[in-house]
Design a protein around this motif. Structure first.
Motif, PDB file in Angstrom:
ATOM      1  N   ILE A   1       0.842  -1.195   0.000  1.00 29.16           N
ATOM      2  CA  ILE A   1       0.000   0.000   0.000  1.00 29.16           C
ATOM      3  C   ILE A   1       0.881   1.251   0.000  1.00 29.16           C
ATOM      4  N   ALA A   2       1.977   1.205   0.758  1.00 25.78           N
ATOM      5  CA  ALA A   2       2.918   2.329   0.752  1.00 25.78           C
ATOM      6  C   ALA A   2       3.494   2.535  -0.644  1.00 25.78           C
ATOM      7  N   ALA A   3       3.793   1.430  -1.334  1.00 18.63           N
ATOM      8  CA  ALA A   3       4.296   1.522  -2.703  1.00 18.63           C
ATOM      9  C   ALA A   3       3.240   2.124  -3.620  1.00 18.63           C
ATOM     10  N   ALA A   4       1.988   1.739  -3.411  1.00 22.91           N
ATOM     11  CA  ALA A   4       0.902   2.279  -4.232  1.00 22.91           C
ATOM     12  C   ALA A   4       0.761   3.785  -4.043  1.00 22.91           C
ATOM     13  N   ASN A   5       0.973   4.265  -2.821  1.00 27.58           N
ATOM     14  CA  ASN A   5       0.944   5.703  -2.569  1.00 27.58           C
ATOM     15  C   ASN A   5       1.941   6.437  -3.450  1.00 27.58           C
ATOM     16  N   ILE A   6       3.161   5.909  -3.514  1.00 17.21           N
ATOM     17  CA  ILE A   6       4.208   6.541  -4.304  1.00 17.21           C
ATOM     18  C   ILE A   6       3.874   6.495  -5.789  1.00 17.21           C
ATOM     19  N   VAL A   7       3.547   5.299  -6.263  1.00 16.61           N
ATOM     20  CA  VAL A   7       3.353   5.081  -7.698  1.00 16.61           C
ATOM     21  C   VAL A   7       2.178   5.878  -8.247  1.00 16.61           C
ATOM     22  N   THR A   8       1.034   5.814  -7.563  1.00 16.75           N
ATOM     23  CA  THR A   8      -0.155   6.494  -8.093  1.00 16.75           C
ATOM     24  C   THR A   8      -0.011   8.006  -8.025  1.00 16.75           C
ATOM     25  N   ASP A   9       0.663   8.514  -6.999  1.00 14.44           N
ATOM     26  CA  ASP A   9       0.922   9.948  -6.933  1.00 14.44           C
ATOM     27  C   ASP A   9       1.909  10.386  -8.018  1.00 14.44           C
ATOM     28  N   ALA A  10       2.777   9.463  -8.431  1.00 15.62           N
ATOM     29  CA  ALA A  10       3.743   9.766  -9.490  1.00 15.62           C
ATOM     30  C   ALA A  10       3.099   9.733 -10.870  1.00 15.62           C
ATOM     31  N   GLY A  11       1.872   9.179 -10.955  1.00 13.24           N
ATOM     32  CA  GLY A  11       1.165   9.163 -12.226  1.00 13.24           C
ATOM     33  C   GLY A  11       1.142   7.828 -12.932  1.00 13.24           C
ATOM     34  N   ALA A  12       1.447   6.746 -12.194  1.00 11.88           N
ATOM     35  CA  ALA A  12       1.417   5.408 -12.786  1.00 11.88           C
ATOM     36  C   ALA A  12       0.388   4.540 -12.081  1.00 11.88           C
ATOM     37  N   ASP A  13      -0.112   3.535 -12.780  1.00  9.49           N
ATOM     38  CA  ASP A  13      -0.992   2.542 -12.181  1.00  9.49           C
ATOM     39  C   ASP A  13      -0.156   1.469 -11.504  1.00  9.49           C
ATOM     40  N   MET A  14      -0.780   0.744 -10.579  1.00  9.96           N
ATOM     41  CA  MET A  14      -0.106  -0.369  -9.921  1.00  9.96           C
ATOM     42  C   MET A  14      -1.086  -1.513  -9.761  1.00  9.96           C
ATOM     43  N   VAL A  15      -0.602  -2.744  -9.966  1.00 10.37           N
ATOM     44  CA  VAL A  15      -1.430  -3.934  -9.784  1.00 10.37           C
ATOM     45  C   VAL A  15      -0.720  -4.898  -8.854  1.00 10.37           C
ATOM     46  N   ILE A  16      -1.441  -5.368  -7.838  1.00  5.87           N
ATOM     47  CA  ILE A  16      -0.975  -6.463  -6.983  1.00  5.87           C
ATOM     48  C   ILE A  16      -1.608  -7.737  -7.511  1.00  5.87           C
ATOM     49  N   VAL A  17      -0.796  -8.752  -7.816  1.00  2.00           N
ATOM     50  CA  VAL A  17      -1.328  -9.976  -8.397  1.00  2.00           C
ATOM     51  C   VAL A  17      -0.561 -11.180  -7.859  1.00  2.00           C
ATOM     52  N   ASN A  18      -1.205 -12.331  -7.871  1.00  3.84           N
ATOM     53  CA  ASN A  18      -0.615 -13.544  -7.319  1.00  3.84           C
ATOM     54  C   ASN A  18       0.506 -14.067  -8.212  1.00  3.84           C
ATOM     55  N   SER A  19       1.601 -14.472  -7.591  1.00  2.62           N
ATOM     56  CA  SER A  19       2.752 -14.990  -8.334  1.00  2.62           C
ATOM     57  C   SER A  19       2.692 -16.506  -8.506  1.00  2.62           C
ATOM     58  N   ASP A  20       1.621 -17.155  -8.032  1.00  7.91           N
ATOM     59  CA  ASP A  20       1.510 -18.607  -8.226  1.00  7.91           C
ATOM     60  C   ASP A  20       1.586 -18.953  -9.702  1.00  7.91           C
ATOM     61  N   ASP A  21       1.005 -18.092 -10.541  1.00  6.31           N
ATOM     62  CA  ASP A  21       1.122 -18.235 -11.990  1.00  6.31           C
ATOM     63  C   ASP A  21       1.820 -16.987 -12.512  1.00  6.31           C
ATOM     64  N   LEU A  22       3.068 -17.137 -12.882  1.00  3.94           N
ATOM     65  CA  LEU A  22       3.854 -15.973 -13.282  1.00  3.94           C
ATOM     66  C   LEU A  22       3.414 -15.389 -14.619  1.00  3.94           C
ATOM     67  N   PHE A  23       2.614 -16.116 -15.369  1.00  7.22           N
ATOM     68  CA  PHE A  23       2.052 -15.549 -16.593  1.00  7.22           C
ATOM     69  C   PHE A  23       0.931 -14.566 -16.278  1.00  7.22           C
ATOM     70  N   ASN A  24       0.611 -14.392 -14.984  1.00  6.65           N
ATOM     71  CA  ASN A  24      -0.319 -13.332 -14.597  1.00  6.65           C
ATOM     72  C   ASN A  24       0.204 -11.964 -15.008  1.00  6.65           C
ATOM     73  N   ILE A  25       1.527 -11.839 -15.133  1.00  6.21           N
ATOM     74  CA  ILE A  25       2.124 -10.591 -15.615  1.00  6.21           C
ATOM     75  C   ILE A  25       1.521 -10.225 -16.972  1.00  6.21           C
ATOM     76  N   ASN A  26       1.515 -11.198 -17.863  1.00  6.82           N
ATOM     77  CA  ASN A  26       1.005 -10.957 -19.222  1.00  6.82           C
ATOM     78  C   ASN A  26      -0.500 -10.759 -19.220  1.00  6.82           C
ATOM     79  N   ARG A  27      -1.187 -11.433 -18.308  1.00  7.09           N
ATOM     80  CA  ARG A  27      -2.643 -11.272 -18.220  1.00  7.09           C
ATOM     81  C   ARG A  27      -3.011  -9.869 -17.760  1.00  7.09           C
TER      82      ARG A  27
END
Length: 285
Positions: free
Chosen positions: A225-251
């Motif tokens: 959440i602290a990271a999201a504060n920085i990123v969204t204020d900087a003007g970028a989106d952020m997604v938290i996603v499960n790493s059990d399937d690393l192809f979630n990056i592409n999804r």
């Protein structure tokens, strides 16, 4: 166009992977199968025309296993020794795997002191820019061999957020061992519900950050959440996603509705140094 569909147009993407996503939980040894899937996913993302930066934990974890220590060290000198051993081994594996797909990679080690110093930060940004122009995927970690308690980030969630803001990233993807941000700790409350989208980070959202710290990692949901504060204020989106399937990056980049999406809300007076020197920081309004 929905917020998810807009993720397809992101050009510069930072991906953060934690130690727990890279090792076998029973033994603590590096999970080569998962690491290969990560490399393949990132290479494919790069092949689609995206700039890709990887922020990777794991140096201390790899190092203490290589040195035959029974558990992760607690003292700073031993952590630094383990990092010195593990960082080289981890990078060697990364470069070998990336080379299998004819993808160049490079190591960048950063301290908080580097990011707080204007000249050093400028030089670091130039290095990132040149590597990306050359089609190389930078692999970033905190320089644990020289960091001390006073000058360390302490977790790679924060480091990845700072890197995203410095390089002008469009999207930060945090890979973790949970599907995203829940209304409560899903390990303790079966009624907890996954939050698909967060438009504003307020104290209610902060209060939901009850994710447990993993046995081998250094960050929980609160650091994300602290990271999201920085990123969204900087003007970028952020997604938290499960790493059990690393192809979630592409999804995620394909616009699929997985994980938790934190929407950008750029502030005109944004200065990420505020987040590093005045933590914890809460977004107001």
């Amino acid at each position: 166009m929905s917020a998810r569909e807009k993720l397809k147009d992101k050009k510069r993407i930072v991906v953060k992977v934690g130690t727990s996503s890279l090792i076998h939980k029973k033994t603590g040894n590096i999970n080569l199968f998962r690491l290969e899937k990560l490399v393949r996913s990132l290479t494919d993302l790069h092949n689609s025309g995206k700039d890709v930066i990887l922020v990777s934990s794991g140096a201390i974890g790899v190092g203490f296993k290589a040195l035959g220590l029974p558990k992760r060290p607690q003292s700073l000198p031993m952590k630094q020794a383990c990092s010195a051993v593990g960082q080289g081994q981890l990078m060697m594996i990364y470069q070998k795997l990336f080379s299998e797909y004819n993808q160049g990679s490079a190591q960048i080690l950063i301290t908080k002191e580097t990011m707080l110093n204007d000249e050093r930060r400028y030089n670091a940004k130039n290095t990132f820019d040149e590597l990306l122009k050359l089609g190389v995927i930078p692999i970033v970690n905190e320089n644990d061999t020289v960091s001390t308690e006073e000058i360390e980030f302490g977790d790679n969630d924060t480091l990845s957020a700072v890197v995203t803001s410095v390089v002008g990233g469009d999207l930060l993807i945090l890979l973790t061992d949970i599907d995203g941000l829940y209304t409560d700790d899903p390990h303790k409350n079966p009624q907890a519900k996954l939050i698909s989208e967060v438009r504003v980070i307020d104290e209610k959202i902060e209060g939901m950050a009850k994710g447990a710290v993993t046995a081998v990692g250094t960050g929980g949901m609160s650091t994300k959440i602290a990271a999201a504060n920085i990123v969204t204020d900087a003007g970028a989106d952020m997604v938290i996603v499960n790493s059990d399937d690393l192809f979630n990056i592409n999804r995620v980049v394909s616009g699929e509705d997985i994980g938790t999406l934190f929407l950008a809300h750029k502030r005109e007076n944004f200065d990420f140094k505020q987040y590093l020197t005045e933590r914890p920081y809460f977004r107001k309004g």
